[in-house]
Write a protein that holds these residues in place. Structure first.
Motif, PDB file in Angstrom:
ATOM      1  N   TYR A 137      80.364 -22.067  51.589  1.00 29.98           N
ATOM      2  CA  TYR A 137      79.874 -22.407  52.931  1.00 29.98           C
ATOM      3  C   TYR A 137      80.041 -21.211  53.853  1.00 29.98           C
ATOM      4  CZ  TYR A 137      79.822 -24.542  57.572  1.00 29.98           C
ATOM      5  OH  TYR A 137      79.554 -24.820  58.887  1.00 29.98           O
ATOM      6  N   GLY A 138      81.197 -20.588  53.767  1.00 26.16           N
ATOM      7  CA  GLY A 138      81.549 -19.460  54.632  1.00 26.16           C
ATOM      8  C   GLY A 138      83.013 -19.133  54.411  1.00 26.16           C
ATOM      9  N   THR A 139      83.711 -18.824  55.476  1.00 22.81           N
ATOM     10  CA  THR A 139      85.130 -18.494  55.359  1.00 22.81           C
ATOM     11  C   THR A 139      85.946 -19.113  56.479  1.00 22.81           C
ATOM     12  OG1 THR A 139      84.767 -16.440  56.584  1.00 22.81           O
ATOM     13  CG2 THR A 139      84.807 -16.272  54.163  1.00 22.81           C
ATOM     14  N   LEU A 140      87.225 -19.242  56.213  1.00 21.92           N
ATOM     15  CA  LEU A 140      88.215 -19.560  57.237  1.00 21.92           C
ATOM     16  C   LEU A 140      89.033 -18.284  57.386  1.00 21.92           C
ATOM     17  CD1 LEU A 140      89.810 -21.366  59.156  1.00 21.92           C
ATOM     18  CD2 LEU A 140      91.040 -22.275  57.181  1.00 21.92           C
ATOM     19  N   CYS A 141      88.981 -17.684  58.569  1.00 27.78           N
ATOM     20  CA  CYS A 141      89.621 -16.383  58.805  1.00 27.78           C
ATOM     21  C   CYS A 141      90.494 -16.439  60.045  1.00 27.78           C
ATOM     22  CB  CYS A 141      88.577 -15.294  59.059  1.00 27.78           C
ATOM     23  SG  CYS A 141      87.477 -14.989  57.690  1.00 27.78           S
ATOM     24  N   CYS A 142      91.511 -15.598  60.032  1.00 24.85           N
ATOM     25  CA  CYS A 142      92.282 -15.387  61.249  1.00 24.85           C
ATOM     26  C   CYS A 142      92.773 -13.946  61.257  1.00 24.85           C
ATOM     27  CB  CYS A 142      93.436 -16.373  61.377  1.00 24.85           C
ATOM     28  SG  CYS A 142      94.608 -16.371  60.030  1.00 24.85           S
ATOM     29  N   PHE A 143      92.998 -13.434  62.448  1.00 30.96           N
ATOM     30  CA  PHE A 143      93.494 -12.065  62.563  1.00 30.96           C
ATOM     31  C   PHE A 143      94.288 -11.909  63.843  1.00 30.96           C
ATOM     32  CE2 PHE A 143      89.234 -11.938  64.453  1.00 30.96           C
ATOM     33  CZ  PHE A 143      89.440 -11.252  65.643  1.00 30.96           C
ATOM     34  N   SER A 144      95.114 -10.883  63.821  1.00 32.28           N
ATOM     35  CA  SER A 144      95.850 -10.500  65.026  1.00 32.28           C
ATOM     36  C   SER A 144      95.417  -9.091  65.384  1.00 32.28           C
ATOM     37  CB  SER A 144      97.367 -10.556  64.777  1.00 32.28           C
ATOM     38  OG  SER A 144      97.722  -9.695  63.724  1.00 32.28           O
ATOM     39  N   PHE A 145      95.580  -8.739  66.625  1.00 30.96           N
ATOM     40  CA  PHE A 145      95.204  -7.401  67.064  1.00 30.96           C
ATOM     41  C   PHE A 145      96.185  -6.345  66.552  1.00 30.96           C
ATOM     42  CE2 PHE A 145      93.349  -9.835  70.838  1.00 30.96           C
ATOM     43  CZ  PHE A 145      92.104  -9.943  70.233  1.00 30.96           C
ATOM     44  N   ALA A 146      97.413  -6.754  66.311  1.00 30.60           N
ATOM     45  CA  ALA A 146      98.446  -5.835  65.824  1.00 30.60           C
ATOM     46  C   ALA A 146      98.782  -6.166  64.371  1.00 30.60           C
ATOM     47  CB  ALA A 146      99.700  -5.967  66.685  1.00 30.60           C
ATOM     48  N   PRO A 147      99.295  -5.204  63.617  1.00 29.46           N
ATOM     49  CA  PRO A 147      99.749  -5.492  62.255  1.00 29.46           C
ATOM     50  C   PRO A 147     100.851  -6.549  62.267  1.00 29.46           C
ATOM     51  CG  PRO A 147      99.628  -3.134  62.629  1.00 29.46           C
ATOM     52  CD  PRO A 147      99.434  -3.786  63.960  1.00 29.46           C
ATOM     53  N   ASN A 148     100.995  -7.247  61.141  1.00 25.60           N
ATOM     54  CA  ASN A 148     102.040  -8.261  61.023  1.00 25.60           C
ATOM     55  C   ASN A 148     102.634  -8.215  59.616  1.00 25.60           C
ATOM     56  OD1 ASN A 148     103.654 -10.510  60.806  1.00 25.60           O
ATOM     57  ND2 ASN A 148     102.208 -11.905  61.782  1.00 25.60           N
ATOM     58  N   PRO A 149     103.752  -7.496  59.449  1.00 26.44           N
ATOM     59  CA  PRO A 149     104.358  -7.375  58.117  1.00 26.44           C
ATOM     60  C   PRO A 149     105.083  -8.629  57.655  1.00 26.44           C
ATOM     61  CG  PRO A 149     105.689  -6.223  59.739  1.00 26.44           C
ATOM     62  CD  PRO A 149     104.455  -6.711  60.461  1.00 26.44           C
ATOM     63  N   THR A 150     105.218  -9.635  58.522  1.00 24.78           N
ATOM     64  CA  THR A 150     105.964 -10.841  58.143  1.00 24.78           C
ATOM     65  C   THR A 150     105.115 -11.870  57.402  1.00 24.78           C
ATOM     66  OG1 THR A 150     105.518 -12.040  60.214  1.00 24.78           O
ATOM     67  CG2 THR A 150     107.426 -10.532  60.190  1.00 24.78           C
ATOM     68  N   LEU A 151     103.800 -11.685  57.329  1.00 22.78           N
ATOM     69  CA  LEU A 151     102.949 -12.647  56.627  1.00 22.78           C
ATOM     70  C   LEU A 151     103.299 -12.662  55.140  1.00 22.78           C
ATOM     71  CD1 LEU A 151      99.540 -11.842  58.331  1.00 22.78           C
ATOM     72  CD2 LEU A 151     100.908 -13.919  58.645  1.00 22.78           C
ATOM     73  N   ARG A 152     103.290 -13.862  54.567  1.00 21.00           N
ATOM     74  CA  ARG A 152     103.662 -14.043  53.168  1.00 21.00           C
ATOM     75  C   ARG A 152     102.580 -14.818  52.421  1.00 21.00           C
ATOM     76  NH1 ARG A 152     106.155 -10.380  54.100  1.00 21.00           N
ATOM     77  NH2 ARG A 152     108.350 -10.183  54.554  1.00 21.00           N
ATOM     78  N   GLU A 153     102.732 -14.859  51.107  1.00 20.16           N
ATOM     79  CA  GLU A 153     101.799 -15.609  50.259  1.00 20.16           C
ATOM     80  C   GLU A 153     101.741 -17.078  50.683  1.00 20.16           C
ATOM     81  OE1 GLU A 153      98.908 -15.928  47.372  1.00 20.16           O
ATOM     82  OE2 GLU A 153      99.888 -14.083  48.050  1.00 20.16           O
ATOM     83  N   ARG A 154     102.855 -17.610  51.152  1.00 20.66           N
ATOM     84  CA  ARG A 154     102.868 -19.007  51.592  1.00 20.66           C
ATOM     85  C   ARG A 154     101.947 -19.197  52.802  1.00 20.66           C
ATOM     86  NH1 ARG A 154     107.322 -23.440  50.835  1.00 20.66           N
ATOM     87  NH2 ARG A 154     106.157 -25.144  51.754  1.00 20.66           N
ATOM     88  N   ASP A 155     101.840 -18.193  53.666  1.00 21.27           N
ATOM     89  CA  ASP A 155     100.919 -18.277  54.801  1.00 21.27           C
ATOM     90  C   ASP A 155      99.476 -18.316  54.309  1.00 21.27           C
ATOM     91  OD1 ASP A 155     103.015 -18.155  56.749  1.00 21.27           O
ATOM     92  OD2 ASP A 155     103.141 -16.000  56.386  1.00 21.27           O
ATOM     93  N   LEU A 156      99.182 -17.512  53.317  1.00 22.25           N
ATOM     94  CA  LEU A 156      97.841 -17.538  52.727  1.00 22.25           C
ATOM     95  C   LEU A 156      97.574 -18.887  52.077  1.00 22.25           C
ATOM     96  CD1 LEU A 156      95.185 -16.184  51.980  1.00 22.25           C
ATOM     97  CD2 LEU A 156      96.340 -15.142  50.008  1.00 22.25           C
TER      98      LEU A 156
END
Length: 196
Positions: A137-156
């Motif tokens: 259908y398309g995608t579900l996306c999110c982003f931040s303006f700054a880098p974020n090293p705390t994101l983990r596989e569980r967030d994905l």
């Protein structure tokens, strides 16, 4: 038996709440405009500490923003806007040129090959919204303006789960639409005719 428990994975309270919102029977109308989807997008964006989250649809070579939620000071994308699909991060995620989870887009070895954006993209999470017939259908996306090293596989995982449940709502809505169309047709003398 719950397959999540078989793998040792236990959903957290946030994931349970998202599931409850998206699995609930949707009200009449567009599945992406229903009350649950905007609420899920906002909660997911806030939970992941992102500036923008959206559901896009791929239509005729374009990426159309169907639902968008942003932080108060981050209105850089509006619902209904579109752009060429090939000039998007979304297409690159779907075809494997860009990972689904990126802590810092500028640090990617291929950063210079990415499409230019009119705003900074630091961290980026994206996953396909795949319908039950296998079409994207398309995608579900999110982003931040700054880098974020705390994101983990569980967030994905949370993003993927939300994309699957969003796809289910779209599939359910399309099935209801098809039933309404079929209810207006009858078969008479071997040829379908519209009921008056």
């Amino acid at each position: 038996m719950n397959p999540l428990h078989d793998t040792g994975y236990t959903p957290d309270a946030f994931e349970v709440r998202i599931s409850e919102l998206l699995v609930a029977t949707p009200e009449q109308g567009d599945a992406l405009i229903s009350g649950a989807v905007p609420q899920v997008l906002r909660q997911l964006r806030e939970h992941l500490k992102m500036d923008v989250i959206f559901v896009s649809e791929f239509c005729d070579g374009r990426r159309v923003f169907r639902r968008v939620d942003t932080a108060a000071d981050a209105r850089v994308i509006n619902e209904g806007e579109s752009a060429p699909l090939e000039q998007s991060f979304c297409q690159r995620v779907v075809d494997g040129r860009l990972p689904e989870l990126v802590h810092d887009v500028a640090a990617l070895p291929t950063a210079g090959e990415l499409p230019a954006t009119p705003f900074p993209v630091g961290a980026h999470l994206s996953t396909p919204v795949v319908l039950n017939d296998g079409r994207i259908y398309g995608t579900l996306c999110c982003f931040s303006f700054a880098p974020n090293p705390t994101l983990r596989e569980r967030d994905l995982h949370k993003l993927r789960m939300s994309a699957r449940l969003t796809a289910k709502r779209i599939d359910d809505q399309r099935a209801r639409d098809a039933e309404r169309v079929m209810a207006n047709w009858s078969i008479d003398d071997g040829a379908p005719q519209r009921r008056r």
